[in-house]
Design a protein around this motif. Structure first.
Motif, PDB file in Angstrom:
ATOM      1  N   HIS A  51     -23.790 -13.728  -6.332  1.00 14.49           N
ATOM      2  CA  HIS A  51     -22.410 -13.373  -6.055  1.00 14.49           C
ATOM      3  C   HIS A  51     -22.265 -12.015  -5.393  1.00 14.49           C
ATOM      4  N   ARG A  52     -23.364 -11.313  -5.151  1.00 13.72           N
ATOM      5  CA  ARG A  52     -23.274 -10.021  -4.487  1.00 13.72           C
ATOM      6  C   ARG A  52     -22.895 -10.218  -3.033  1.00 13.72           C
ATOM      7  N   ARG A  53     -22.147  -9.240  -2.503  1.00 14.77           N
ATOM      8  CA  ARG A  53     -21.798  -9.273  -1.095  1.00 14.77           C
ATOM      9  C   ARG A  53     -21.829  -7.862  -0.547  1.00 14.77           C
ATOM     10  N   HIS A  54     -21.917  -7.756   0.757  1.00 15.09           N
ATOM     11  CA  HIS A  54     -21.916  -6.447   1.385  1.00 15.09           C
ATOM     12  C   HIS A  54     -20.487  -5.920   1.411  1.00 15.09           C
ATOM     13  N   LEU A  55     -20.315  -4.687   1.020  1.00 15.76           N
ATOM     14  CA  LEU A  55     -18.999  -4.063   0.990  1.00 15.76           C
ATOM     15  C   LEU A  55     -18.877  -3.132   2.190  1.00 15.76           C
ATOM     16  N   SER A  56     -17.884  -3.357   3.023  1.00 21.77           N
ATOM     17  CA  SER A  56     -17.638  -2.511   4.186  1.00 21.77           C
ATOM     18  C   SER A  56     -16.495  -1.559   3.856  1.00 21.77           C
ATOM     19  N   LEU A  57     -16.835  -0.287   3.701  1.00 27.09           N
ATOM     20  CA  LEU A  57     -15.816   0.711   3.376  1.00 27.09           C
ATOM     21  C   LEU A  57     -15.298   1.351   4.647  1.00 27.09           C
ATOM     22  N   GLY A  58     -14.032   1.689   4.632  1.00 26.95           N
ATOM     23  CA  GLY A  58     -13.450   2.317   5.800  1.00 26.95           C
ATOM     24  C   GLY A  58     -12.342   3.269   5.410  1.00 26.95           C
ATOM     25  N   LYS A 112      15.832  18.164   9.742  1.00 21.72           N
ATOM     26  CA  LYS A 112      14.656  18.511  10.543  1.00 21.72           C
ATOM     27  C   LYS A 112      13.859  17.258  10.846  1.00 21.72           C
ATOM     28  N   LYS A 113      12.943  17.385  11.801  1.00 20.55           N
ATOM     29  CA  LYS A 113      11.942  16.350  12.021  1.00 20.55           C
ATOM     30  C   LYS A 113      10.806  16.635  11.053  1.00 20.55           C
ATOM     31  N   ARG A 114      10.375  15.611  10.322  1.00 20.52           N
ATOM     32  CA  ARG A 114       9.346  15.773   9.296  1.00 20.52           C
ATOM     33  C   ARG A 114       8.221  14.772   9.536  1.00 20.52           C
ATOM     34  N   THR A 115       7.018  15.148   9.092  1.00 19.75           N
ATOM     35  CA  THR A 115       5.848  14.287   9.246  1.00 19.75           C
ATOM     36  C   THR A 115       5.180  14.088   7.896  1.00 19.75           C
ATOM     37  N   VAL A 116       4.854  12.841   7.606  1.00 16.38           N
ATOM     38  CA  VAL A 116       4.108  12.488   6.404  1.00 16.38           C
ATOM     39  C   VAL A 116       2.742  11.995   6.855  1.00 16.38           C
ATOM     40  N   SER A 117       1.690  12.570   6.297  1.00 13.36           N
ATOM     41  CA  SER A 117       0.322  12.174   6.599  1.00 13.36           C
ATOM     42  C   SER A 117      -0.083  11.057   5.633  1.00 13.36           C
ATOM     43  N   VAL A 118      -0.733  10.015   6.180  1.00 19.06           N
ATOM     44  CA  VAL A 118      -1.116   8.853   5.372  1.00 19.06           C
ATOM     45  C   VAL A 118      -2.608   8.636   5.543  1.00 19.06           C
ATOM     46  N   LEU A 119      -3.368   8.704   4.448  1.00 19.30           N
ATOM     47  CA  LEU A 119      -4.812   8.444   4.477  1.00 19.30           C
ATOM     48  C   LEU A 119      -5.093   7.262   3.567  1.00 19.30           C
ATOM     49  N   ILE A 120      -5.702   6.220   4.160  1.00 20.95           N
ATOM     50  CA  ILE A 120      -5.983   4.991   3.424  1.00 20.95           C
ATOM     51  C   ILE A 120      -7.498   4.806   3.419  1.00 20.95           C
ATOM     52  N   MET A 121      -8.065   4.606   2.242  1.00 16.27           N
ATOM     53  CA  MET A 121      -9.514   4.428   2.116  1.00 16.27           C
ATOM     54  C   MET A 121      -9.794   3.230   1.226  1.00 16.27           C
ATOM     55  N   GLY A 122     -10.860   2.510   1.563  1.00 21.04           N
ATOM     56  CA  GLY A 122     -11.244   1.393   0.726  1.00 21.04           C
ATOM     57  C   GLY A 122     -12.018   0.338   1.479  1.00 21.04           C
ATOM     58  N   GLU A 123     -12.043  -0.847   0.910  1.00 23.94           N
ATOM     59  CA  GLU A 123     -12.754  -1.986   1.480  1.00 23.94           C
ATOM     60  C   GLU A 123     -11.957  -2.541   2.653  1.00 23.94           C
ATOM     61  N   GLU A 124     -12.641  -2.692   3.780  1.00 23.18           N
ATOM     62  CA  GLU A 124     -11.978  -3.225   4.968  1.00 23.18           C
ATOM     63  C   GLU A 124     -11.898  -4.736   4.924  1.00 23.18           C
ATOM     64  N   ALA A 125     -10.872  -5.271   5.563  1.00 19.00           N
ATOM     65  CA  ALA A 125     -10.693  -6.727   5.624  1.00 19.00           C
ATOM     66  C   ALA A 125     -11.708  -7.336   6.550  1.00 19.00           C
ATOM     67  N   ARG A 163      -0.663  -2.136   6.106  1.00 17.83           N
ATOM     68  CA  ARG A 163      -1.039  -3.425   6.706  1.00 17.83           C
ATOM     69  C   ARG A 163      -1.818  -3.224   8.000  1.00 17.83           C
ATOM     70  N   HIS A 164      -1.413  -2.280   8.802  1.00 22.62           N
ATOM     71  CA  HIS A 164      -2.067  -1.996  10.085  1.00 22.62           C
ATOM     72  C   HIS A 164      -3.481  -1.432   9.891  1.00 22.62           C
ATOM     73  N   SER A 165      -3.727  -0.787   8.762  1.00 21.55           N
ATOM     74  CA  SER A 165      -5.014  -0.111   8.504  1.00 21.55           C
ATOM     75  C   SER A 165      -6.179  -1.077   8.325  1.00 21.55           C
ATOM     76  N   ARG A 166      -5.922  -2.307   7.974  1.00 18.28           N
ATOM     77  CA  ARG A 166      -6.936  -3.321   7.683  1.00 18.28           C
ATOM     78  C   ARG A 166      -7.756  -2.983   6.423  1.00 18.28           C
ATOM     79  N   ILE A 167      -7.243  -2.089   5.572  1.00 20.81           N
ATOM     80  CA  ILE A 167      -7.883  -1.826   4.290  1.00 20.81           C
ATOM     81  C   ILE A 167      -7.370  -2.878   3.319  1.00 20.81           C
ATOM     82  N   ARG A 168      -8.293  -3.610   2.719  1.00 18.58           N
ATOM     83  CA  ARG A 168      -7.943  -4.726   1.829  1.00 18.58           C
ATOM     84  C   ARG A 168      -7.749  -4.260   0.382  1.00 18.58           C
ATOM     85  N   THR A 169      -8.690  -3.443  -0.103  1.00 21.48           N
ATOM     86  CA  THR A 169      -8.637  -2.943  -1.472  1.00 21.48           C
ATOM     87  C   THR A 169      -9.023  -1.476  -1.453  1.00 21.48           C
TER      88      THR A 169
END
Length: 184
Positions: free
Chosen positions: A30-37, A171-184, A65-71
């Protein structure tokens, strides 16, 4: 559960690979390769005034959704010292209660040393405005939130939403978004 062995005289930690961690709990078949991104994006928002709670949950969900990070997880961080990021309920009376509490903690119109431009010499801009109250309100709030991502979607409780809280002025404001995890 097996433990990682550290070589004699080695003072650091050894990180187990995904396959090593899985081998203690999952049969080899049941092991599988995990692709992290990792994925970084930004959300730009225009606020309308002080103590505005800007619900940007849908924009954040789209970035996930656009990031393609699944988990994995997403860290959402404001890039401004007079804004905050918060997960809470988008209920109008509750938001008004929060506005009143923040205003009581650091009221506008009170004297703040930060606003005394005759003595302040640090971090001054040509169009500097008095906003000591905004910085003091920020002291009670968070600059970031971390949320879980599962099956490519943000994980929320029934009423949870993500807000940028404007503590200063429009004002104009910016929010930084960092998504890490298993890629789809």
């Amino acid at each position: 559960m097996s433990e990682a062995k550290i070589a004699p005289g080695h003072s650091g930690y050894r990180t187990l690979t995904y396959d090593e961690r899985m081998s203690t709990t999952t049969p080899a078949a049941h092991r599988r390769h995990l692709s992290l991104g990792a994925y970084h994006g930004s959300i730009c928002l225009k606020t309308e005034g002080p103590l505005q709670f800007v619900d940007f949950t849908e924009q954040l969900a789209e970035v996930v959704r656009h990031s393609r990070i699944r988990t994995g997880f997403v860290n959402v961080q404001t890039r401004h010292t007079t804004t905050a990021v918060m997960v809470n309920e988008n209920e109008p009376l509750l938001l008004e209660d929060m506005r009143r509490i923040l205003e009581r903690l650091a009221p506008r119109g009170r004297p703040y040393q930060h606003d005394d431009f005759s003595v302040r010499t640090v971090n001054m801009c040509p169009d500097e405005q008095k906003n000591g109250h905004s910085h003091c309100k920020a002291m009670f709030l968070r600059t970031s939130e971390t949320l879980n991502v599962a099956q490519g979607e943000l994980q929320f409780g029934q009423w949870q939403r993500v807000f940028l809280i404007e503590l200063d002025r429009a004002k104009k404001r910016t929010v930084s978004v960092l998504i890490m995890g298993e890629e789809a």
